[in-house]
Design a protein around this motif. Structure first.
Motif, PDB file in Angstrom:
ATOM      1  N   LEU A   5       3.250   6.373   3.237  1.00 19.07           N
ATOM      2  CA  LEU A   5       4.424   5.828   3.914  1.00 19.07           C
ATOM      3  C   LEU A   5       4.106   4.468   4.535  1.00 19.07           C
ATOM      4  N   PRO A   6       5.105   3.607   4.695  1.00 16.92           N
ATOM      5  CA  PRO A   6       4.880   2.271   5.274  1.00 16.92           C
ATOM      6  C   PRO A   6       4.795   2.300   6.795  1.00 16.92           C
ATOM      7  N   SER A  20      -9.208   2.773   8.499  1.00 17.73           N
ATOM      8  CA  SER A  20      -7.820   2.714   8.943  1.00 17.73           C
ATOM      9  C   SER A  20      -6.943   3.435   7.931  1.00 17.73           C
ATOM     10  N   SER A  21      -5.830   3.970   8.393  1.00 18.04           N
ATOM     11  CA  SER A  21      -5.007   4.777   7.502  1.00 18.04           C
ATOM     12  C   SER A  21      -3.530   4.560   7.780  1.00 18.04           C
ATOM     13  N   ILE A  22      -2.720   4.802   6.754  1.00 18.12           N
ATOM     14  CA  ILE A  22      -1.289   4.833   6.933  1.00 18.12           C
ATOM     15  C   ILE A  22      -0.828   6.281   6.811  1.00 18.12           C
ATOM     16  N   ARG A  23       0.348   6.548   7.303  1.00 22.29           N
ATOM     17  CA  ARG A  23       0.857   7.916   7.287  1.00 22.29           C
ATOM     18  C   ARG A  23       1.073   8.390   5.856  1.00 22.29           C
ATOM     19  N   HIS A  79       0.800  -1.224   0.000  1.00 21.28           N
ATOM     20  CA  HIS A  79       0.000   0.000   0.000  1.00 21.28           C
ATOM     21  C   HIS A  79       0.833   1.274   0.000  1.00 21.28           C
ATOM     22  N   ALA A  80       2.083   1.179   0.410  1.00 19.11           N
ATOM     23  CA  ALA A  80       2.916   2.377   0.546  1.00 19.11           C
ATOM     24  C   ALA A  80       3.776   2.593  -0.698  1.00 19.11           C
ATOM     25  N   GLY A  81       4.439   3.751  -0.740  1.00 21.38           N
ATOM     26  CA  GLY A  81       5.364   4.053  -1.817  1.00 21.38           C
ATOM     27  C   GLY A  81       4.751   4.726  -3.016  1.00 21.38           C
ATOM     28  N   ILE A 107      -8.934   3.427   4.511  1.00 17.73           N
ATOM     29  CA  ILE A 107      -9.731   4.571   4.049  1.00 17.73           C
ATOM     30  C   ILE A 107      -9.459   4.866   2.574  1.00 17.73           C
ATOM     31  N   GLU A 108      -8.189   4.773   2.155  1.00 19.18           N
ATOM     32  CA  GLU A 108      -7.841   5.058   0.773  1.00 19.18           C
ATOM     33  C   GLU A 108      -8.192   3.903  -0.151  1.00 19.18           C
TER      34      GLU A 108
END
Length: 333
Positions: A229-230, A211-214, A132-134, A190-191
């Motif tokens: 971000l991870p 839920s979310s990541i930074r 999900h990150a990057g 959420i995304e």
């Protein structure tokens, strides 16, 4: 399909100038059998929307919150976002040769999901961050949309957006037509949800909580972007749900809908407010048209929540008895 639903909503709005006229002339939820849950919903809506009623609630305060997985669409045999993660690991594997030997990625690549998830939340978080990150938020939305356009449910062969519950779509439209503002509050990302919830549920991205990541702001080639971000930022599950509702909405809901113990705190917090309140659990009881599971399930466990619902008189939907249709007819989506 979206335009057809909006036209239907407009018709309902006209009818709702008088709730009594509406109830007498139109069935707002034809996929619901005329059993206790449907009657409880209609009675509650009439109470809070009838001008002059002691229980009248102004439209701005008519907040309804919905869990997503298992409440608005199917969550068996695995969460949809987990299916996305698995496919994403396989897609990204050529860029990460180390995954062939590194767990939990190696287990995913050899098709051993049980071993991949044996590490519990830590393993799932590691898989989520890697897949999900990057990317920027816009890039990730495009990835999700592209996946949903082709991915099929492993049991039914339907698209994942075809695994939504027709009775809950009708409920969303009914509440919207009755002046409610519907929100999703899910343990899912959420995304991951925002790119498609408006088309499928009529719920715009600003009314989606998850839920979310930074993320962080960057300038890339002179263009401002938000980069994922991870690192987990917020887990919107269990006690996190009322916290997130308060943060994002700023009002206590008057109606809450869930299907598992992960939704219990959301329903408790909703029920604790003053004035009329409505709490509903979707109980999966239909092994032929969907799945039957509750207290012992590793996905969507409904144990403590079922006990509390029975003790507090919350509405419990028996999917087999209370819904005459589960998924939309073929070709609808």
């Amino acid at each position: 399909m979206k335009n057809i639903r909006r036209i239907a909503v407009a018709v309902l709005l006209v009818a709702l100038l008088s709730p009594a006229v509406f109830a007498a002339t139109l069935d707002p939820m034809p996929s619901w059998n005329d059993t206790a849950p449907k009657k409880a919903i209609v009675e509650f809506v009439a109470r809070v929307t009838t001008t002059g009623s002691a229980d009248f609630v102004p439209p701005g305060e008519r907040i309804a919150v919905f869990d997503n997985d298992g409440t608005l669409w199917a969550e068996q045999p695995m969460y949809t976002q987990l299916a996305f993660i698995i496919d994403r690991v396989k897609e990204l594997a050529p860029q990460h040769p180390e995954w062939q030997e590194q767990e939990p990625f190696a287990a995913v690549l050899r098709g051993d999901l049980a071993s991949a998830l044996a590490g519990g939340e830590h393993a799932l978080l590691e898989l989520s961050m890697a897949t999900h990150a990057g990317t920027t938020t816009e890039e990730f939305a495009q990835i999700v949309e592209a996946w949903l356009a082709t991915a099929k449910h492993p049991t039914t062969g339907r698209s994942y957006t075809g695994m939504v519950y027709q009775p809950m779509l009708e409920l969303l439209d009914y509440l919207h037509a009755s002046g409610f503002k519907n929100y999703i509050t899910s343990g899912g990302g959420i995304e991951f949800m925002r790119p498609w919830t408006e088309e499928i549920y009529g719920i715009p991205p600003e009314q989606v909580i998850g839920s979310s990541i930074r993320t962080e702001f960057e300038m890339r080639d002179g263009r401002p972007v938000l980069v994922r971000l991870p690192e987990l930022s917020f887990n919107d599950d269990k006690e996190g749900k009322p916290v997130a509702i308060n943060l994002h909405i700023g009002r206590r809901p008057i109606a809450a809908f869930g299907n598992s113990d992960g939704d219990l705190q959301m329903l408790q917090w909703t029920a604790a407010g003053e004035g009329p309140r409505f709490c509903l659990y979707v109980h999966h009881t239909d092994p032929e048209r969907e799945w039957a599971y509750d207290r012992e399930s590793h996905i969507g466990r409904l144990d403590k929540g079922l006990d509390e619902a029975n003790a507090r008189g919350w509405t419990v939907v028996d999917m087999k008895a209370d819904w005459n249709e589960v998924f939309p007819s073929e070709g609808v989506r």
